[in-house]
Design a protein around this motif. Structure first.
Motif, mmCIF file in Angstrom:
data_model
loop_
_atom_site.group_PDB
_atom_site.id
_atom_site.type_symbol
_atom_site.label_atom_id
_atom_site.label_comp_id
_atom_site.label_asym_id
_atom_site.label_seq_id
_atom_site.Cartn_x
_atom_site.Cartn_y
_atom_site.Cartn_z
ATOM 1 N N ALA A 40 17.899 -6.152 -15.422
ATOM 2 C CA ALA A 40 17.082 -5.453 -16.818
ATOM 3 C C ALA A 40 15.799 -4.885 -15.563
ATOM 4 O O ALA A 40 15.640 -4.046 -16.126
ATOM 5 N N GLY A 41 14.913 -5.882 -15.784
ATOM 6 C CA GLY A 41 13.349 -5.925 -15.289
ATOM 7 C C GLY A 41 13.772 -4.880 -13.777
ATOM 8 O O GLY A 41 12.916 -3.518 -13.944
ATOM 9 N N ALA A 42 14.292 -4.413 -13.055
ATOM 10 C CA ALA A 42 14.258 -3.576 -11.917
ATOM 11 C C ALA A 42 15.402 -1.869 -12.423
ATOM 12 O O ALA A 42 14.822 -1.425 -12.181
ATOM 13 N N VAL A 43 15.774 -2.239 -13.804
ATOM 14 C CA VAL A 43 16.735 -0.863 -14.319
ATOM 15 C C VAL A 43 15.170 -0.399 -15.170
ATOM 16 O O VAL A 43 14.763 0.854 -15.383
ATOM 17 N N ILE A 44 14.293 -1.201 -15.758
ATOM 18 C CA ILE A 44 13.339 -0.898 -15.990
ATOM 19 C C ILE A 44 12.598 -0.079 -15.340
ATOM 20 O O ILE A 44 11.593 0.904 -15.855
ATOM 21 N N ILE A 45 12.140 -0.903 -14.585
ATOM 22 C CA ILE A 45 10.860 -0.275 -13.431
ATOM 23 C C ILE A 45 11.847 1.254 -12.678
ATOM 24 O O ILE A 45 11.023 2.007 -13.281
ATOM 25 N N LEU B 70 5.839 8.503 -5.689
ATOM 26 C CA LEU B 70 6.436 7.714 -6.691
ATOM 27 C C LEU B 70 7.914 7.637 -6.503
ATOM 28 O O LEU B 70 8.381 7.052 -7.706
ATOM 29 N N LEU B 71 8.870 8.567 -5.552
ATOM 30 C CA LEU B 71 10.279 8.396 -5.122
ATOM 31 C C LEU B 71 10.205 7.448 -4.705
ATOM 32 O O LEU B 71 11.385 6.262 -4.895
ATOM 33 N N PHE B 72 9.694 7.578 -3.705
ATOM 34 C CA PHE B 72 9.760 5.729 -3.074
ATOM 35 C C PHE B 72 9.582 4.888 -4.171
ATOM 36 O O PHE B 72 10.546 3.428 -3.613
ATOM 37 N N GLY B 73 8.777 4.581 -4.870
ATOM 38 C CA GLY B 73 8.182 3.446 -6.181
ATOM 39 C C GLY B 73 10.323 3.289 -6.402
ATOM 40 O O GLY B 73 11.033 2.004 -6.974
ATOM 41 N N LEU B 74 10.721 4.340 -7.221
ATOM 42 C CA LEU B 74 12.185 4.816 -7.938
ATOM 43 C C LEU B 74 13.296 3.927 -6.990
ATOM 44 O O LEU B 74 14.015 3.560 -7.448
ATOM 45 N N GLY B 75 12.769 4.177 -5.424
ATOM 46 C CA GLY B 75 13.982 3.664 -4.819
ATOM 47 C C GLY B 75 14.217 2.581 -4.574
ATOM 48 O O GLY B 75 14.928 2.122 -4.321
ATOM 49 N N ALA B 76 12.650 1.983 -4.770
ATOM 50 C CA ALA B 76 13.004 0.326 -4.130
ATOM 51 C C ALA B 76 13.078 -0.551 -6.075
ATOM 52 O O ALA B 76 13.845 -1.494 -6.012
ATOM 53 N N LEU C 26 15.744 0.578 -7.684
ATOM 54 C CA LEU C 26 17.109 0.752 -8.002
ATOM 55 C C LEU C 26 17.715 0.152 -6.489
ATOM 56 O O LEU C 26 18.854 -0.502 -7.212
ATOM 57 N N LEU C 27 16.513 -0.360 -5.176
ATOM 58 C CA LEU C 27 17.482 -1.066 -4.724
ATOM 59 C C LEU C 27 17.481 -1.940 -5.219
ATOM 60 O O LEU C 27 18.615 -3.240 -4.511
ATOM 61 N N CYS C 28 16.767 -3.093 -5.546
ATOM 62 C CA CYS C 28 16.512 -4.247 -6.971
ATOM 63 C C CYS C 28 17.133 -4.764 -7.333
ATOM 64 O O CYS C 28 18.023 -5.443 -7.471
ATOM 65 N N ALA C 29 17.593 -3.136 -8.027
ATOM 66 C CA ALA C 29 18.941 -3.838 -9.241
ATOM 67 C C ALA C 29 20.480 -3.565 -8.041
ATOM 68 O O ALA C 29 20.937 -4.962 -8.978
ATOM 69 N N ILE C 30 20.123 -2.936 -7.747
ATOM 70 C CA ILE C 30 21.567 -3.285 -6.655
ATOM 71 C C ILE C 30 21.806 -4.948 -5.953
ATOM 72 O O ILE C 30 22.422 -5.099 -5.915
ATOM 73 N N LEU C 31 20.414 -4.598 -5.460
ATOM 74 C CA LEU C 31 20.170 -6.238 -4.354
ATOM 75 C C LEU C 31 20.767 -7.688 -5.059
ATOM 76 O O LEU C 31 21.667 -8.336 -5.418
#
Length: 485
Positions: A346-351, A447-453, A455-460
């Motif tokens: 949830a935290g990663a999705v909110i970010i 900002l897209l790099f931050g978004l990608g990180a 999303l990667l956190c959410a997947i992991l």
């Protein structure tokens, strides 16, 4: 071979849990404050210290290096000799470093003082381990959330304090403030936090500590200085080689020790490994905004920025730290109901949602405040979940070292973000009358790099397996010793 002992219940229950939590959180915030203390005057350091820019860069870099090395080492020492004892030593070193820095007229003693300040970051994983030792289960989630969040809160709250001090006083006053914070934290530790005992016996792995220091120093130097030296330059590639080869050799050595600095077999378990990988990604997501938004807020309006002073920009960014603090009790309640894994997802999705809004919307001062605060909410949830996931997956006598390694993984993510985002913004820079400033496309890519990180956190986080009960790893209790409550 190392043996483990279990503390009796009396040593694991505090009569003043609220005070213990408050002291551990204050100590964590005081230590993390050291990471941002010089940001307001970083560009002025060559002039203030009468030294070259390459030399003054070490004033910032040395704190990063020492804190990265110190967190897993201090966690292991805490497991062996007592967590409060090691935390008291670290806070004493922090105070000493602050006083040396406050009295420093030149760059060399300031580098030494800043290195000693970096040792203070070890109190955060030690504080989390102390919570596991002293608090009942129903209090543990929200308390861990609060202490873990101090990694971000101290920096967010410290930046406006540093800006205010440097605008009104001599820059050395910053370090007297830091020494004062450290002294208060040390006194409170001695008066409030229960002493406890070490739970591991055996000889400390000095060669493991040296090997880890060499490997991390090489890797972090290459990452932190790559923009300055050039990513394909000989110094960058040399230090990168030292880091990679050093960490490989260190890992081989640790696997052959009976009492290693970091138990890599425990760290390789699915729950621990995936949590640490997710921690790197979340650290990257956290620091991406910490680089982009201050520059955007302070850049002149004519160049596409919002034209705020450092102090005003710091005040706009401060609610992110307050959001992390506010989420601590909420995160604790959610964790008790659904567990730490959904909390991290949830935290990663909110970010991710906050970064997506930052990419799609035309940013102004108030939007930056709201988006950054939402990122703080996500970080607060994620940082609350990570230590609990680690604690559930490791033996009781490995809590300090395992949380120290997890703290290191978060710091590694922020270091990588600092290098990558700085490179993105520098490569997009446009020439203006006052110098080079990042372009709109550069900010968007960062900002897209931050978004990608995120999303990667959410997947992991979604791939974290259910851990095996850590109690199964603990040895049988000695005769006459009761099990912990």
């Amino acid at each position: 071979m190392a043996t483990a002992t279990i503390e009796p219940p009396a040593a694991r229950t505090s009569a003043r849990p609220n005070l213990v939590i408050a002291v551990l959180a204050f100590a964590g915030m005081s230590a993390s404050f050291m990471q941002t203390i010089l940001i307001p005057i970083q560009a002025k350091l060559p002039e203030l210290l009468n030294a070259g820019r390459d030399d003054t860069a070490w004033v910032i870099t040395v704190t990063l290096l020492v804190s990265a090395i110190c967190t897993p080492v201090s966690g292991k020492l805490g497991d062996m000799y007592g967590k409060r004892l090691v935390a008291v030593v670290l806070l004493s070193l922090l105070i000493t470093g602050s006083v040396i820095s406050a009295l420093s007229p030149t760059v060399v003693p300031l580098i030494i003082g800043r290195g000693l300040q970096g040792t203070g970051m070890g109190v955060v994983p030690l504080g989390i381990a102390i919570l596991r030792d002293t608090l009942p289960r129903e209090r543990l989630g929200s308390a861990i959330a609060l202490v873990s969040a101090t990694l971000g809160v101290g920096g967010a709250l410290g930046l406006p304090i540093s800006a205010l001090v440097t605008e009104n006083f001599d820059w050395h006053v910053l370090f007297w403030v830091a020494a004062g914070l450290g002294a208060v934290a040390l006194t409170a530790y001695l008066l409030v936090v229960p002493a406890g005992n070490g739970s591991l016996h055996g000889r400390f792995d000095f060669f493991g500590a040296i090997g880890l220091a060499i490997g991390l120093a090489g890797l972090l130097l290459a990452v932190s200085q790559g923009n300055e030296w050039g990513w394909t330059s000989i110094p960058t590639l040399t230090w990168l080689g030292v880091g990679v080869i050093g960490l490989i050799a260190w890992g081989w050595y640790e696997l052959h020790q009976s009492n290693p600095l970091v138990d890599l077999r425990v760290s390789a378990r699915g729950a621990v490994l995936m949590t640490n990988l997710a921690s790197i990604a979340m650290g990257f997501a956290l620091f991406s905004s910490s680089i982009v938004f201050p520059q955007l807020l302070q850049m002149p309006e004519g160049a596409g920025g919002l034209g705020l002073t450092l102090l005003n920009a710091s005040l706009i960014l401060m609610p992110s730290g307050l959001a992390m603090l506010a989420m601590s009790p909420v995160a604790g309640r959610i964790e008790r109901q659904v567990g730490p894994k959904p909390l991290l997802v949830a935290g990663a999705v909110i970010i991710s949602a906050a970064y997506l809004a930052a990419v799609l919307l035309d940013l102004n001062m108030w939007l930056v405040l709201v988006i950054n605060a939402v990122i703080g909410v996500g970080i607060g949830l994620g940082y609350a979940a990570m230590p609990t996931l680690i604690i559930q997956a490791v033996p009781l006598n490995e809590t300090g070292a395992a949380n120290g390694l997890n703290t290191l993984m978060r710091a590694l993510g922020t270091s990588i973000a600092a290098a990558v985002i700085a490179a993105v913004l520098a490569n997009s820079a446009n020439k203006t009358a006052t110098g080079s400033v990042p372009s709109e496309s550069g900010f968007e890519l960062a900002l897209l790099f931050g978004l990608g990180a995120a999303l990667l956190c959410a997947i992991l986080a979604g791939l974290i397996p259910k851990p095996k009960p850590a109690v199964a790893e603990e040895p049988a209790l000695p005769e006459g010793v009761l099990p912990p409550s």
